[in-house]
Write a protein that holds these residues in place. Structure first.
Motif, PDB file in Angstrom:
ATOM      1  N   THR A  18     -10.605  -2.065   1.912  1.00 21.26           N
ATOM      2  CA  THR A  18      -9.498  -1.661   2.434  1.00 21.26           C
ATOM      3  C   THR A  18      -9.435   0.418   2.208  1.00 21.26           C
ATOM      4  OG1 THR A  18      -8.282  -3.460   1.457  1.00 21.26           O
ATOM      5  CG2 THR A  18      -6.452  -1.333   1.894  1.00 21.26           C
ATOM      6  N   VAL A  19      -9.737   0.049   1.027  1.00 20.38           N
ATOM      7  CA  VAL A  19      -9.665   1.939   0.341  1.00 20.38           C
ATOM      8  C   VAL A  19     -10.531   2.781   1.570  1.00 20.38           C
ATOM      9  CG1 VAL A  19     -10.110   4.204  -1.272  1.00 20.38           C
ATOM     10  CG2 VAL A  19      -8.763   1.894  -1.927  1.00 20.38           C
ATOM     11  N   ASN A  20     -11.332   2.413   2.256  1.00 26.28           N
ATOM     12  CA  ASN A  20     -12.481   3.364   2.640  1.00 26.28           C
ATOM     13  C   ASN A  20     -11.739   3.423   4.723  1.00 26.28           C
ATOM     14  OD1 ASN A  20     -15.007   3.290   5.147  1.00 26.28           O
ATOM     15  ND2 ASN A  20     -15.251   3.996   3.431  1.00 26.28           N
ATOM     16  N   ARG A  26      -2.139   3.867  -4.161  1.00 25.78           N
ATOM     17  CA  ARG A  26      -1.822   2.624  -5.035  1.00 25.78           C
ATOM     18  C   ARG A  26      -1.549   1.506  -4.046  1.00 25.78           C
ATOM     19  NH1 ARG A  26       1.774   4.344 -10.022  1.00 25.78           N
ATOM     20  NH2 ARG A  26       1.066   2.547 -10.617  1.00 25.78           N
ATOM     21  N   ILE A  27      -2.197   0.477  -4.302  1.00 27.31           N
ATOM     22  CA  ILE A  27      -2.441  -0.749  -4.030  1.00 27.31           C
ATOM     23  C   ILE A  27      -2.307  -2.379  -4.575  1.00 27.31           C
ATOM     24  CG2 ILE A  27      -3.771  -2.446  -1.749  1.00 27.31           C
ATOM     25  CD1 ILE A  27      -5.622   0.131  -1.677  1.00 27.31           C
ATOM     26  N   GLU A  28      -1.806  -3.390  -3.906  1.00 30.79           N
ATOM     27  CA  GLU A  28      -1.033  -4.282  -4.821  1.00 30.79           C
ATOM     28  C   GLU A  28      -2.328  -5.390  -3.581  1.00 30.79           C
ATOM     29  OE1 GLU A  28       2.144  -7.495  -5.666  1.00 30.79           O
ATOM     30  OE2 GLU A  28       2.300  -5.936  -6.879  1.00 30.79           O
ATOM     31  N   MET A  29      -2.541  -6.710  -4.705  1.00 31.95           N
ATOM     32  CA  MET A  29      -3.253  -7.324  -3.756  1.00 31.95           C
ATOM     33  C   MET A  29      -3.284  -8.445  -4.371  1.00 31.95           C
ATOM     34  SD  MET A  29      -6.920  -5.711  -2.164  1.00 31.95           S
ATOM     35  CE  MET A  29      -7.869  -7.331  -1.866  1.00 31.95           C
ATOM     36  N   VAL A  30      -3.240  -9.688  -4.025  1.00 29.40           N
ATOM     37  CA  VAL A  30      -3.041 -10.917  -4.605  1.00 29.40           C
ATOM     38  C   VAL A  30      -4.212 -12.041  -3.375  1.00 29.40           C
ATOM     39  CG1 VAL A  30      -0.972 -11.583  -3.170  1.00 29.40           C
ATOM     40  CG2 VAL A  30      -1.832 -12.698  -5.019  1.00 29.40           C
ATOM     41  N   ALA A  31      -4.665 -13.189  -4.495  1.00 26.67           N
ATOM     42  CA  ALA A  31      -5.582 -13.448  -4.198  1.00 26.67           C
ATOM     43  C   ALA A  31      -5.214 -15.369  -4.623  1.00 26.67           C
ATOM     44  CB  ALA A  31      -6.601 -13.727  -3.708  1.00 26.67           C
ATOM     45  N   GLU A  32      -5.675 -16.151  -3.835  1.00 24.45           N
ATOM     46  CA  GLU A  32      -6.124 -17.236  -4.483  1.00 24.45           C
ATOM     47  C   GLU A  32      -6.826 -18.261  -4.410  1.00 24.45           C
ATOM     48  OE1 GLU A  32      -3.779 -21.836  -3.035  1.00 24.45           O
ATOM     49  OE2 GLU A  32      -3.014 -20.424  -1.685  1.00 24.45           O
ATOM     50  N   PHE A  33      -7.742 -18.674  -5.165  1.00 26.03           N
ATOM     51  CA  PHE A  33      -8.989 -19.471  -5.847  1.00 26.03           C
ATOM     52  C   PHE A  33      -8.630 -20.513  -5.911  1.00 26.03           C
ATOM     53  CE2 PHE A  33      -8.486 -15.054  -6.907  1.00 26.03           C
ATOM     54  CZ  PHE A  33     -10.331 -14.295  -5.796  1.00 26.03           C
ATOM     55  N   VAL A  37      -4.123 -17.905  -9.225  1.00 25.00           N
ATOM     56  CA  VAL A  37      -3.608 -16.365  -8.388  1.00 25.00           C
ATOM     57  C   VAL A  37      -3.797 -15.756  -8.857  1.00 25.00           C
ATOM     58  CG1 VAL A  37      -1.754 -15.890  -7.174  1.00 25.00           C
ATOM     59  CG2 VAL A  37      -1.924 -17.736  -7.588  1.00 25.00           C
ATOM     60  N   GLY A  38      -5.021 -14.841  -8.522  1.00 25.66           N
ATOM     61  CA  GLY A  38      -5.198 -13.034  -8.730  1.00 25.66           C
ATOM     62  C   GLY A  38      -4.778 -12.240  -8.169  1.00 25.66           C
ATOM     63  N   ILE A  39      -4.011 -11.105  -9.252  1.00 26.35           N
ATOM     64  CA  ILE A  39      -3.510 -10.531  -8.933  1.00 26.35           C
ATOM     65  C   ILE A  39      -4.187  -8.978  -9.371  1.00 26.35           C
ATOM     66  CG2 ILE A  39      -1.038  -9.321  -9.166  1.00 26.35           C
ATOM     67  CD1 ILE A  39       0.558 -11.815  -9.262  1.00 26.35           C
ATOM     68  N   LEU A  40      -4.340  -7.647  -7.755  1.00 26.12           N
ATOM     69  CA  LEU A  40      -4.865  -6.663  -8.269  1.00 26.12           C
ATOM     70  C   LEU A  40      -3.821  -6.024  -8.427  1.00 26.12           C
ATOM     71  CD1 LEU A  40      -7.799  -5.420  -9.028  1.00 26.12           C
ATOM     72  CD2 LEU A  40      -8.328  -5.932  -6.809  1.00 26.12           C
ATOM     73  N   ASP A  41      -3.332  -5.014  -9.407  1.00 29.15           N
ATOM     74  CA  ASP A  41      -3.139  -3.778  -8.650  1.00 29.15           C
ATOM     75  C   ASP A  41      -3.479  -2.575  -8.811  1.00 29.15           C
ATOM     76  OD1 ASP A  41       0.073  -4.106  -8.351  1.00 29.15           O
ATOM     77  OD2 ASP A  41      -0.386  -4.923 -10.802  1.00 29.15           O
ATOM     78  N   PHE A  42      -3.672  -1.821  -8.030  1.00 27.99           N
ATOM     79  CA  PHE A  42      -4.791  -0.846  -8.218  1.00 27.99           C
ATOM     80  C   PHE A  42      -4.396   0.334  -8.006  1.00 27.99           C
ATOM     81  CE2 PHE A  42      -8.838   2.006  -5.620  1.00 27.99           C
ATOM     82  CZ  PHE A  42      -8.847   2.450  -6.359  1.00 27.99           C
ATOM     83  N   ILE A  64       1.043  -1.447  -0.122  1.00 27.50           N
ATOM     84  CA  ILE A  64       0.255   0.082  -0.487  1.00 27.50           C
ATOM     85  C   ILE A  64       1.089   0.966  -0.117  1.00 27.50           C
ATOM     86  CG2 ILE A  64      -1.575   1.132   1.288  1.00 27.50           C
ATOM     87  CD1 ILE A  64      -2.785  -0.956   2.239  1.00 27.50           C
ATOM     88  N   ASN A  65       0.628   1.930  -1.424  1.00 23.26           N
ATOM     89  CA  ASN A  65       0.969   3.877  -0.962  1.00 23.26           C
ATOM     90  C   ASN A  65      -0.004   4.611  -0.772  1.00 23.26           C
ATOM     91  OD1 ASN A  65       4.187   2.854  -1.020  1.00 23.26           O
ATOM     92  ND2 ASN A  65       3.459   1.596  -3.499  1.00 23.26           N
ATOM     93  N   PHE A  66       0.499   5.896  -0.209  1.00 25.19           N
ATOM     94  CA  PHE A  66      -0.833   6.343   0.156  1.00 25.19           C
ATOM     95  C   PHE A  66      -0.218   7.588   0.389  1.00 25.19           C
ATOM     96  CE2 PHE A  66      -3.746   8.766   3.568  1.00 25.19           C
ATOM     97  CZ  PHE A  66      -4.814   8.852   2.225  1.00 25.19           C
ATOM     98  N   GLU A  67      -0.586   8.759  -0.305  1.00 25.01           N
ATOM     99  CA  GLU A  67       0.117  10.180   0.191  1.00 25.01           C
ATOM    100  C   GLU A  67      -1.242  11.024  -0.257  1.00 25.01           C
ATOM    101  OE1 GLU A  67       2.774  13.096  -2.334  1.00 25.01           O
ATOM    102  OE2 GLU A  67       1.809  11.527  -3.965  1.00 25.01           O
ATOM    103  N   ASN A  68      -1.010  12.281   0.711  1.00 25.73           N
ATOM    104  CA  ASN A  68      -2.066  12.469   0.621  1.00 25.73           C
ATOM    105  C   ASN A  68      -1.795  13.952   1.388  1.00 25.73           C
ATOM    106  OD1 ASN A  68      -4.076  13.967   1.041  1.00 25.73           O
ATOM    107  ND2 ASN A  68      -5.397  13.185   2.618  1.00 25.73           N
ATOM    108  N   LYS A  69      -0.739  15.136   0.592  1.00 24.37           N
ATOM    109  CA  LYS A  69      -0.130  16.280   0.693  1.00 24.37           C
ATOM    110  C   LYS A  69      -1.672  17.769   0.505  1.00 24.37           C
ATOM    111  CE  LYS A  69       4.223  14.322   0.838  1.00 24.37           C
ATOM    112  NZ  LYS A  69       5.611  13.870   0.411  1.00 24.37           N
TER     113      LYS A  69
END
Length: 137
Positions: free
Chosen positions: A95-97, A62-69, A44-49, A12-17
């Motif tokens: 997560t964003v919320n 920016r969030i990178e998540m990974v999940a197994e199905f 395996v799903g890889i989600l880049d947001f 997770i990368n977060f910038e709020n300036k």
């Protein structure tokens, strides 16, 4: 049937300036890839947001998540791709919320997103190393 076995957030990368009260014009970018382990009916799903301000204000998540199905042998890969995204996306949304609310700003609830099954491209190159380990370890 596509079943979520677990997920984790890799980064997770977060910038709020931006000054308080600044009105942001947010835009989302989503990239979702699925790697298949066909012999095990597992993927395996890889989600880049990424969400940022279109006016270039210093705000970005920016969030990178990974999940197994796991999935049924009769499932088609475009269905697995969209179905796994549908199961993973609510965790990204939450997560964003939570991140924005914890950071002292109004909780940001990103809109629901659906993938268009007709736009899914399936590449049949498997990575043999992925069958040995789970990305969730």
């Amino acid at each position: 049937m596509i079943e979520l076995k677990g997920y984790k957030i890799n980064s997770i990368n977060f910038e709020n300036k931006v000054p308080n009260g600044t009105e942001l014009k947010l835009q989302n970018q989503v990239k979702y890839n699925v790697n298949y382990i066909d012999a095990e009916n597992r993927c395996v799903g890889i989600l880049d947001f990424r969400i940022a301000d279109s006016d270039m204000n210093p705000f970005e998540i920016r969030i990178e998540m990974v999940a197994e199905f796991t999935y049924s042998p009769d499932e088609q890969k475009p269905d697995i791709h969209t179905g796994s995204f549908d199961q993973m996306f609510p965790f990204l949304r939450q997560t964003v919320n939570t991140l924005t609310a914890t950071a002292g700003m109004p909780g940001l609830l990103i809109p629901m997103m659906k993938l268009d099954k007709s736009s899914v491209a399936v590449n049949n190159h498997a990575n043999p190393d992925e069958s040995e380990n789970s990305p969730l370890n």
